[in-house]
Enzyme design. Structure first.
Site, mmCIF file in Angstrom:
data_model
loop_
_atom_site.group_PDB
_atom_site.id
_atom_site.type_symbol
_atom_site.label_atom_id
_atom_site.label_comp_id
_atom_site.label_asym_id
_atom_site.label_seq_id
_atom_site.Cartn_x
_atom_site.Cartn_y
_atom_site.Cartn_z
ATOM 1 N N LEU A 53 0.812 -1.213 0.000
ATOM 2 C CA LEU A 53 0.000 0.000 0.000
ATOM 3 C C LEU A 53 0.843 1.260 0.000
ATOM 4 C CD1 LEU A 53 -2.594 -1.117 2.736
ATOM 5 C CD2 LEU A 53 -2.519 -1.708 0.299
ATOM 6 N N TYR A 103 1.781 10.682 -12.385
ATOM 7 C CA TYR A 103 1.272 9.753 -11.372
ATOM 8 C C TYR A 103 0.854 8.440 -12.015
ATOM 9 C CZ TYR A 103 -1.731 7.860 -7.668
ATOM 10 O OH TYR A 103 -2.304 7.049 -6.730
ATOM 11 N N LYS A 107 2.411 4.572 -11.385
ATOM 12 C CA LYS A 107 1.620 3.451 -10.887
ATOM 13 C C LYS A 107 1.642 2.290 -11.889
ATOM 14 C CE LYS A 107 -0.505 3.685 -7.425
ATOM 15 N NZ LYS A 107 -0.101 3.410 -6.015
ATOM 16 N N ASN A 132 -10.858 7.195 -6.323
ATOM 17 C CA ASN A 132 -10.649 7.998 -5.114
ATOM 18 C C ASN A 132 -11.166 7.267 -3.874
ATOM 19 O OD1 ASN A 132 -9.830 10.714 -6.433
ATOM 20 N ND2 ASN A 132 -11.693 10.122 -7.512
ATOM 21 N N PRO A 280 -43.341 14.805 39.566
ATOM 22 C CA PRO A 280 -44.391 13.964 40.158
ATOM 23 C C PRO A 280 -45.760 14.637 40.131
ATOM 24 C CG PRO A 280 -42.414 13.850 41.490
ATOM 25 C CD PRO A 280 -42.167 14.912 40.459
ATOM 26 N N GLY A 281 -46.766 13.888 39.679
ATOM 27 C CA GLY A 281 -48.133 14.393 39.632
ATOM 28 C C GLY A 281 -48.473 15.194 38.400
ATOM 29 N N VAL A 282 -47.473 15.523 37.590
ATOM 30 C CA VAL A 282 -47.701 16.354 36.397
ATOM 31 C C VAL A 282 -48.292 15.510 35.269
ATOM 32 C CG1 VAL A 282 -46.508 17.562 34.532
ATOM 33 C CG2 VAL A 282 -45.998 18.128 36.911
#
Length: 370
Positions: A53, A103, A107, A132, A280-282
């Site tokens: 690589l 390039y 390669k 890519n 609580p209670g709502v």
């Protein structure tokens, strides 16, 4: 299995090494620029496969294409011959090997040198002409436009888009790594060209717009369709470029005497997620919908869900406690509310099948107990 990886500290090398580790391959020999070429033969001795690589993409001097690609490959072939190795070689080449530019020529020369080495010693050579490649750990201003755009947009920096209609062909690093690793189970695979994919076709403009949309989603809460395919891979890549200071962000929070309501995220076509608390209670709610549906999950506390059919008057109640993992659906045509019947704070997660539209809320006030 003894596996060698050249360019082991590069973008693809790092992703491959971690995947090999996850699969239980402990004997992985990494060859990097820090290892002198005259030491390669000893490292390569006894290897069962070599992933080549190492290479250069954008050197400051174009002359370095030849030395960084063809030259490094020649050094690898000589080291393999010196080590008496007939290990197969997997080479990360480029689609530009078909083009007549510095390039591409470098390669292509590397490919030819590897294939000649394979013929000389009787080793298989597998060449991947990659387009890519993008993904986590790629380098901005080097590996691809994806890396550059993700890095800059994640930091609030501008990007340059010279030709938005310019085509781009992209392949995700995970798919490349999977194609590489598949060869470990094919010891008899013949030399030649191989493919990694899927390859995703887009344009520079579409790419930039999509990544900008990722960044904007923290403000709009509109998350992209990031569950499959190209957008999934691209979103994961974008997030991987975020600096640690950006790992967390705030979302809208609406407190009132009953508790707090928090919006988490929205989707283009699958509704939105929120959560709320109640003291609580709502009691919260007290409305019905014509089309909107919701799913409630009690995270902590105890909740009583009360329902009344708006036409028939039929009633129904359900009590759910945090940790039970029980979902409660709201049903069109039934007015409903939620009451905290526990002693502590009630915490509930909510999914609605549509994003709340203030112009057409589909939420009609009506008490459950008239």
């Amino acid at each position: 299995m003894r596996i060698a990886v050249t360019g082991a500290d590069g973008f693809m090398g790092r992703n491959l090494r971690w995947r090999l580790r996850e699969l239980g391959h402990a004997d992985v020999v990494g060859i990097t620029r820090a290892v002198a070429p005259d030491a390669w033969a000893e490292k390569l001795r006894g290897t069962d496969i070599v992933f080549h690589l190492a290479g250069v993409n954008r050197p400051p001097d174009p002359a370095q294409y030849a030395s960084g690609n063809a030259g490094v490959t020649d050094a690898l072939c000589r080291a393999l011959a010196q080590a008496g190795s007939r290990a197969p070689v997997v080479y990360a080449s480029s689609t530009q090997a078909e083009l007549d530019n510095p390039y591409g020529r470098s390669k292509r020369a590397a490919e030819e040198r590897l294939l000649a080495h394979g013929r000389d010693v009787g080793a298989a050579v597998h060449v991947f002409r990659l387009t890519n490649v993008f993904g986590k750990w790629s380098r901005p201003d080097y590996n691809s436009a994806v890396a550059t755009f993700c890095h800059r947009i994640a930091r609030g920096q501008p990007i340059d888009v010279h030709d938005p209609d310019a085509p781009l062909r992209l392949v995700h690093v995970d798919d490349v790594v999977a194609a590489f690793i598949a060869l470990l189970d094919r010891p008899d695979a013949q030399s030649g060209l191989h493919e990694a994919g899927p390859v995703h076709d887009t344009t520079v403009g579409e790419l930039a717009a999509t990544i900008r949309g990722f960044a904007a989603s923290r403000e709009t809460l509109m998350t992209p369709r990031a569950g499959t395919g190209f957008v999934r891979a691209l979103y994961a890549t974008y997030v991987s470029f975020m600096p640690p200071a950006s790992f967390a962000y705030d979302v809208p929070r609406y407190p009132d005497p009953r508790g707090v309501f928090i919006e988490m995220l929205k989707t283009p076509d699958c509704g939105q997620f929120s959560c709320f608390t109640a003291l609580p209670g709502v009691t919260r709610g007290g409305h019905y919908h014509h089309t909107k549906t919701e799913k409630f999950l009690v995270i902590a506390g105890a909740a009583r869900f009360a329902f009344r059919h708006i036409e028939s008057g039929e009633t129904h109640e359900i009590v759910v406690r945090g940790g039970e993992g029980r979902i409660v659906d709201t049903v069109p045509g039934w007015t409903h509310d939620i009451t905290n019947v526990g002693e502590g704070e009630l915490v509930v997660m909510l999914w609605a099948n549509e994003v709340f539209d203030r112009q057409r809320p589909d939420t009609v006030p009506m008490k459950v107990r008239p």
